[in-house]
Write an enzyme that holds these catalytic residues in place. Structure first.
Site, mmCIF file in Angstrom:
data_model
loop_
_atom_site.group_PDB
_atom_site.id
_atom_site.type_symbol
_atom_site.label_atom_id
_atom_site.label_comp_id
_atom_site.label_asym_id
_atom_site.label_seq_id
_atom_site.Cartn_x
_atom_site.Cartn_y
_atom_site.Cartn_z
ATOM 1 N N TYR A 128 -24.236 45.047 39.237
ATOM 2 C CA TYR A 128 -25.410 44.490 39.916
ATOM 3 C C TYR A 128 -25.012 43.371 40.864
ATOM 4 C CZ TYR A 128 -28.610 47.183 37.061
ATOM 5 O OH TYR A 128 -29.304 48.204 36.475
ATOM 6 N N ARG A 145 -39.695 20.082 8.363
ATOM 7 C CA ARG A 145 -39.990 21.427 8.871
ATOM 8 C C ARG A 145 -41.016 21.996 7.896
ATOM 9 N NH1 ARG A 145 -35.109 25.760 9.637
ATOM 10 N NH2 ARG A 145 -35.248 25.740 7.367
ATOM 11 N N LYS A 197 -31.651 37.112 5.865
ATOM 12 C CA LYS A 197 -32.653 37.102 6.942
ATOM 13 C C LYS A 197 -31.998 37.510 8.263
ATOM 14 C CE LYS A 197 -31.697 32.190 7.556
ATOM 15 N NZ LYS A 197 -32.190 30.819 7.396
ATOM 16 N N MET A 224 -27.875 45.743 30.843
ATOM 17 C CA MET A 224 -28.610 45.889 29.584
ATOM 18 C C MET A 224 -27.849 46.787 28.606
ATOM 19 S SD MET A 224 -32.512 47.176 28.896
ATOM 20 C CE MET A 224 -33.320 45.874 29.787
#
Ligand SMILES: *Cc1c(COP(=O)(O)O)cnc(C)c1O
Length: 374
Positions: A266, A134, A40, A315
């Site tokens: 930045y 769960r 997964k 980013m």
């Protein structure tokens, strides 16, 4: 010499390490217990398709994923064997389960009814809640479990539970884990008492196999350990030795000099205190590099030496200080996770520095990274 892609940032998958880890985990389990690796979240960031293909070559014929879409993608890429969807699938996506021959987890009784009402036979495993609270039907609701086993259109191929305190070997957690296992066994015993054949059973994930090998059943749903990583650095120091499968690397895009007092990145969050040389790496937080590693919290390796991350991670780019590393050039490789000479940056380093667990760091590694097998 390894052949690197021409890319900007990439993951290298060490097949020999994967093979080693599969061998270690198999050696802890009886021959009757089969690995059902968790692939997964893109195989915890490693790349679900290359990992599943490699595992298949090693004789692994069953996998688990979190969503029907993940299962469908594996099938579209030609992955064979059984694929169990561990999580919720919306009824609107039930056609995917049939089209791609996926097995779906029954997450509670009303959900079993929805699956049964779909109109066509579906392969399922029943999730049993033994204390995690769960997904799954509570283990004491034996009547409901029997009713599901007898639903006309459900082909129940498995019964499983999930251990939630097996990562710790504190006495209270051990008692809780064994109580979970007993609750699971009681379900099986009840079925036997009623003459209902029990499908395949499974309850261990990585910690279950490593801490409670005696709980082996028909499958072991191993994820993290297969990738050579444990939940903590402490666990990793203990035997058996597992080998990390993943390295994360990025290209030096350009190198430049800063004069004293000049800022970089930045908000000019970094100011050069003296003449400095910085390298700009072609990787950023959109690739899964945690932004919390900004401003000296993290470092990468270049030419086997530590290059601290300076300023704010962007980013798509990251700035590092290479003032003390000679001859850094555009096109060089920076190791973000992995080893370089005698130096290493581990996923534990990144997880600890950003106050999270290895699972989160790995599973956030982005789809924009190239993935190569070495
Ligand atoms: C993710 C998951 C696993 C695998 O867990 P690891 O700790 O990575 O081995 C097993 N079972 C379930 C239900 C899961 O969600």
């Amino acid at each position: 010499m390894t052949v690197f892609p021409q890319g900007r940032a990439w993951i290298e998958l060490d097949r020999a390490a994967l093979r080693h880890n599969v061998g270690v985990l198999r050696s802890l389990l009886p021959a009757s217990c089969t690995l059902m690796p968790a692939v997964k979240a893109n195989a915890y960031g490693h790349g679900a398709v290359p990992i599943a293909r490699e595992l298949y070559r090693l004789g692994v014929k069953a996998f688990c994923v979190a969503s029907a879409a993940e299962g469908a993608e594996l099938r579209r890429q030609g992955v064979r064997g059984d694929i169990l969807v561990l999580g919720y699938t919306h009824p609107g996506q039930f056609p995917l389960l049939r089209r791609y021959r996926l097995m779906q987890t029954v997450i509670d009784y009303p959900y079993a009814q929805l699956l049964n009402q779909y109109g066509k036979a579906l392969r399922v495993h029943i999730g049993i809640d033994t204390g995690m609270h769960r997904l799954g039907i509570r283990s004491e609701q034996i009547e409901d479990i029997c009713r599901i086993l007898q639903m006309k259109r459900l082909r129940v191929e498995g019964l499983f539970t999930h251990l939630c305190a097996d990562g710790s070997q504190q006495p209270a957690d051990e008692a809780f884990t064994l109580a979970q296992a007993r609750a699971f066994d009681r379900v099986t015993d009840e079925l036997a008492a009623r003459g209902i054949p029990c499908p395949k059973r499974h309850l261990q994930s990585s910690d279950g196999v490593l801490h409670y090998p005696e709980l082996a059943a028909d499958y072991a749903r191993v994820g993290l350990a297969l990738y050579g990583i444990r939940s903590t650095r402490e666990d990793a120091r203990k035997a058996p030795i597992l080998k990390p499968v993943l390295s994360l690397k990025a290209r030096v895009a350009t190198v430049k000099s800063l004069y004293p007092g000049e800022g970089a990145g930045y908000a000019q969050a970094y100011i050069a205190d003296r003449d400095r040389t910085i390298a700009v790496l072609a990787i950023g937080y959109a690739d899964g590099l945690p932004r919390a590693l900004s401003c000296g919290v993290g470092a990468v390796l270049i030419h086997g030496r530590r290059a601290p991350i300076i300023g704010r991670i962007c980013m798509d780019q990251t700035l590092v200080d290479v003032t003390d590393i000679p001859c850094v050039r555009a096109g060089d490789t920076a190791v973000v996770i992995g080893t370089c000479g005698d130096a290493a940056v581990s996923v534990y380093d990144l997880a600890e520095a950003t106050h999270t667990i290895p699972n989160e760091v790995l599973s956030r590694l982005g789809g924009r990274l190239d993935r190569v097998r070495v």
